[in-house]
Design a protein around this motif. Structure first.
Motif, PDB file in Angstrom:
ATOM      1  N   LEU A  61       2.864 -14.697 -13.197  1.00 45.91           N
ATOM      2  CA  LEU A  61       2.488 -15.052 -13.711  1.00 45.91           C
ATOM      3  C   LEU A  61       1.225 -13.744 -13.322  1.00 45.91           C
ATOM      4  CD1 LEU A  61       0.831 -18.329 -15.634  1.00 45.91           C
ATOM      5  CD2 LEU A  61       3.005 -17.131 -16.046  1.00 45.91           C
ATOM      6  N   SER A  62       1.035 -13.792 -12.426  1.00 46.47           N
ATOM      7  CA  SER A  62       0.066 -11.959 -12.326  1.00 46.47           C
ATOM      8  C   SER A  62       0.845 -11.533 -12.638  1.00 46.47           C
ATOM      9  CB  SER A  62      -0.038 -12.208 -10.780  1.00 46.47           C
ATOM     10  OG  SER A  62       0.967 -12.697  -9.622  1.00 46.47           O
ATOM     11  N   LEU A  63       1.856 -10.997 -12.674  1.00 41.89           N
ATOM     12  CA  LEU A  63       2.697  -9.722 -13.435  1.00 41.89           C
ATOM     13  C   LEU A  63       2.911  -9.593 -14.497  1.00 41.89           C
ATOM     14  CD1 LEU A  63       6.398 -10.365 -10.939  1.00 41.89           C
ATOM     15  CD2 LEU A  63       4.513  -8.427 -10.793  1.00 41.89           C
ATOM     16  N   LYS A  64       2.010 -10.576 -15.859  1.00 46.79           N
ATOM     17  CA  LYS A  64       2.554 -10.666 -16.561  1.00 46.79           C
ATOM     18  C   LYS A  64       1.085  -9.759 -16.914  1.00 46.79           C
ATOM     19  CE  LYS A  64       4.820 -14.014 -18.672  1.00 46.79           C
ATOM     20  NZ  LYS A  64       5.011 -14.765 -19.936  1.00 46.79           N
ATOM     21  N   ALA A  65       0.275  -8.855 -16.440  1.00 47.57           N
ATOM     22  CA  ALA A  65      -1.040  -8.199 -16.244  1.00 47.57           C
ATOM     23  C   ALA A  65      -0.354  -6.664 -16.652  1.00 47.57           C
ATOM     24  CB  ALA A  65      -1.967  -8.433 -15.840  1.00 47.57           C
ATOM     25  N   PHE A  66       0.840  -6.120 -16.977  1.00 52.40           N
ATOM     26  CA  PHE A  66       1.363  -5.097 -16.608  1.00 52.40           C
ATOM     27  C   PHE A  66       2.536  -4.686 -17.360  1.00 52.40           C
ATOM     28  CE2 PHE A  66      -0.558  -5.749 -12.563  1.00 52.40           C
ATOM     29  CZ  PHE A  66      -1.510  -4.944 -12.360  1.00 52.40           C
ATOM     30  N   ASP A  67       2.056  -3.357 -18.064  1.00 56.57           N
ATOM     31  CA  ASP A  67       3.571  -3.347 -18.650  1.00 56.57           C
ATOM     32  C   ASP A  67       5.033  -2.919 -18.276  1.00 56.57           C
ATOM     33  OD1 ASP A  67       1.800  -3.699 -21.141  1.00 56.57           O
ATOM     34  OD2 ASP A  67       1.261  -1.606 -20.739  1.00 56.57           O
ATOM     35  N   GLU A  68       4.059  -2.563 -16.538  1.00 55.09           N
ATOM     36  CA  GLU A  68       5.500  -2.023 -15.619  1.00 55.09           C
ATOM     37  C   GLU A  68       5.085  -1.894 -14.506  1.00 55.09           C
ATOM     38  OE1 GLU A  68       7.488   2.268 -16.581  1.00 55.09           O
ATOM     39  OE2 GLU A  68       5.936   2.575 -15.539  1.00 55.09           O
ATOM     40  N   VAL A  69       6.017  -2.932 -13.173  1.00 54.45           N
ATOM     41  CA  VAL A  69       5.770  -2.785 -12.365  1.00 54.45           C
ATOM     42  C   VAL A  69       6.360  -2.294 -11.596  1.00 54.45           C
ATOM     43  CG1 VAL A  69       4.989  -5.344 -13.004  1.00 54.45           C
ATOM     44  CG2 VAL A  69       6.785  -5.469 -12.554  1.00 54.45           C
ATOM     45  N   VAL A  70       7.020  -2.385 -10.625  1.00 59.72           N
ATOM     46  CA  VAL A  70       7.490  -1.587  -9.808  1.00 59.72           C
ATOM     47  C   VAL A  70       8.436  -2.707  -8.158  1.00 59.72           C
ATOM     48  CG1 VAL A  70       8.099   0.740  -7.884  1.00 59.72           C
ATOM     49  CG2 VAL A  70       6.101   0.394  -9.860  1.00 59.72           C
ATOM     50  N   ILE A  87       2.622  -2.978  -7.965  1.00 61.06           N
ATOM     51  CA  ILE A  87       4.269  -3.646  -7.094  1.00 61.06           C
ATOM     52  C   ILE A  87       4.215  -4.709  -6.921  1.00 61.06           C
ATOM     53  CG2 ILE A  87       4.769  -3.361  -4.399  1.00 61.06           C
ATOM     54  CD1 ILE A  87       4.425  -0.479  -5.694  1.00 61.06           C
ATOM     55  N   ALA A  88       5.619  -5.074  -7.208  1.00 61.41           N
ATOM     56  CA  ALA A  88       6.280  -6.663  -8.033  1.00 61.41           C
ATOM     57  C   ALA A  88       7.015  -6.973  -6.297  1.00 61.41           C
ATOM     58  CB  ALA A  88       7.510  -6.635  -8.971  1.00 61.41           C
ATOM     59  N   LYS A  89       6.321  -7.412  -5.564  1.00 70.04           N
ATOM     60  CA  LYS A  89       6.424  -8.068  -4.266  1.00 70.04           C
ATOM     61  C   LYS A  89       7.008  -8.898  -3.933  1.00 70.04           C
ATOM     62  CE  LYS A  89       2.755  -9.973  -2.207  1.00 70.04           C
ATOM     63  NZ  LYS A  89       1.506 -10.515  -1.323  1.00 70.04           N
ATOM     64  N   THR A  90       8.289  -8.876  -3.913  1.00 70.79           N
ATOM     65  CA  THR A  90       9.514 -10.853  -3.891  1.00 70.79           C
ATOM     66  C   THR A  90       9.700 -10.776  -2.171  1.00 70.79           C
ATOM     67  OG1 THR A  90      10.956  -9.172  -5.188  1.00 70.79           O
ATOM     68  CG2 THR A  90      11.641 -10.662  -3.660  1.00 70.79           C
ATOM     69  N   ILE A  91       9.039 -12.311  -2.106  1.00 75.20           N
ATOM     70  CA  ILE A  91       8.720 -13.393  -1.333  1.00 75.20           C
ATOM     71  C   ILE A  91      10.064 -14.244  -1.556  1.00 75.20           C
ATOM     72  CG2 ILE A  91       7.827 -14.764   0.068  1.00 75.20           C
ATOM     73  CD1 ILE A  91       4.803 -13.841  -1.945  1.00 75.20           C
ATOM     74  N   ALA A 110       0.864  -1.293  -0.058  1.00 75.09           N
ATOM     75  CA  ALA A 110      -0.059  -0.017  -0.236  1.00 75.09           C
ATOM     76  C   ALA A 110       1.178   1.541   0.042  1.00 75.09           C
ATOM     77  CB  ALA A 110      -0.509  -0.260   1.189  1.00 75.09           C
ATOM     78  N   LEU A 111       1.989   0.831   1.209  1.00 78.36           N
ATOM     79  CA  LEU A 111       2.503   2.505   1.143  1.00 78.36           C
ATOM     80  C   LEU A 111       3.976   2.846  -0.136  1.00 78.36           C
ATOM     81  CD1 LEU A 111       4.434   2.396   4.527  1.00 78.36           C
ATOM     82  CD2 LEU A 111       2.387   3.387   3.868  1.00 78.36           C
ATOM     83  N   ALA A 112       4.082   1.797  -1.107  1.00 82.83           N
ATOM     84  CA  ALA A 112       4.676   1.200  -2.615  1.00 82.83           C
ATOM     85  C   ALA A 112       4.174   1.786  -3.962  1.00 82.83           C
ATOM     86  CB  ALA A 112       4.778   0.381  -2.608  1.00 82.83           C
ATOM     87  N   ALA A 113       2.729   1.649  -3.692  1.00 87.18           N
ATOM     88  CA  ALA A 113       1.957   2.350  -4.481  1.00 87.18           C
ATOM     89  C   ALA A 113       1.515   3.042  -4.100  1.00 87.18           C
ATOM     90  CB  ALA A 113       0.822   1.166  -4.394  1.00 87.18           C
ATOM     91  N   GLU A 114       1.211   4.414  -3.247  1.00 89.61           N
ATOM     92  CA  GLU A 114       0.934   5.373  -3.038  1.00 89.61           C
ATOM     93  C   GLU A 114       1.662   5.988  -3.100  1.00 89.61           C
ATOM     94  OE1 GLU A 114      -0.179   8.034   0.625  1.00 89.61           O
ATOM     95  OE2 GLU A 114      -0.656   6.221   0.587  1.00 89.61           O
ATOM     96  N   ALA A 115       3.409   5.697  -3.325  1.00 91.61           N
ATOM     97  CA  ALA A 115       4.604   6.721  -3.065  1.00 91.61           C
ATOM     98  C   ALA A 115       5.011   7.152  -4.661  1.00 91.61           C
ATOM     99  CB  ALA A 115       5.585   5.097  -2.389  1.00 91.61           C
ATOM    100  N   HIS A 116       4.403   5.669  -5.677  1.00 89.45           N
ATOM    101  CA  HIS A 116       4.794   5.505  -6.655  1.00 89.45           C
ATOM    102  C   HIS A 116       4.145   5.686  -7.472  1.00 89.45           C
ATOM    103  CE1 HIS A 116       9.029   4.539  -5.533  1.00 89.45           C
ATOM    104  NE2 HIS A 116       8.241   3.965  -5.188  1.00 89.45           N
ATOM    105  N   GLY A 117       2.319   6.319  -7.030  1.00 90.49           N
ATOM    106  CA  GLY A 117       1.315   6.121  -8.166  1.00 90.49           C
ATOM    107  C   GLY A 117       0.991   5.197  -8.673  1.00 90.49           C
TER     108      GLY A 117
END
Length: 152
Positions: free
Chosen positions: A113-122, A43-47, A30-37
């Motif tokens: 594969l959930s990341l492939k829905a986006f042209d750009e991730v953060v 947001i590409a979360k790494t586990i 949530a904070l990352a999404a807000e910080a980067h608009g």
């Protein structure tokens, strides 16, 4: 050191990508999404997980959760998350800043594969207030990762 290792990674492998450091924390989705608009799923979360004796990184869209059945079907074991100390030991990155870049030694990386829905991730950039903007395909290619269907 962690932030600097990520900067060094991009200087060497993708000099056109800059690490973005914000004053605001981006330690949570949530904070990352807000910080980067961006939307939370961008947001590409790494586990950081243990599979037997191996540590692997799974990068997912921000609000997605691992599916234990899919994970077990793929790897033959249930996923086991590392504690914060083990995450820093394996990645050199603090929890909230974990990313697949600038690691002290290579780890296997899986992009959900959930990341492939986006042209750009953060994804994060090695600190709780650092990130990069990158195409998901390029991110996985830069870290020699593989794609996998691991989320609900």
């Amino acid at each position: 050191m962690s932030l600097e290792s990520v900067r060094q990674f991009f200087r060497e492998k993708a000099p056109d990508i800059s690490v973005i450091v914000t004053e605001a924390s981006s330690a949570t989705v949530a904070l990352a999404a807000e910080a980067h608009g961006v939307e939370p799923d961008q947001i590409a979360k790494t586990i950081c997980l243990r599979i037997g004796d191996d540590v692997v990184l799974v990068v997912t869209a921000g609000t997605k959760r691992l599916d234990n059945r899919k994970f077990k079907d793929r790897f033959g074991v249930k996923p086991r998350m590392l504690d914060a100390e083990a995450v820093v030991e394996a990645t050199s990155h603090p929890v909230g800043g974990v990313c697949p870049f600038g690691l002290p030694s290579p780890l296997k990386v899986y992009g959900d594969l959930s990341l492939k829905a986006f042209d750009e991730v953060v994804p994060a950039g090695g600190a709780t207030n650092a990130a990069v903007k990158i195409a998901p395909e390029r991110m996985i290619a830069l870290v020699n990762g593989d794609w996998a269907d691991l989320c609900q």
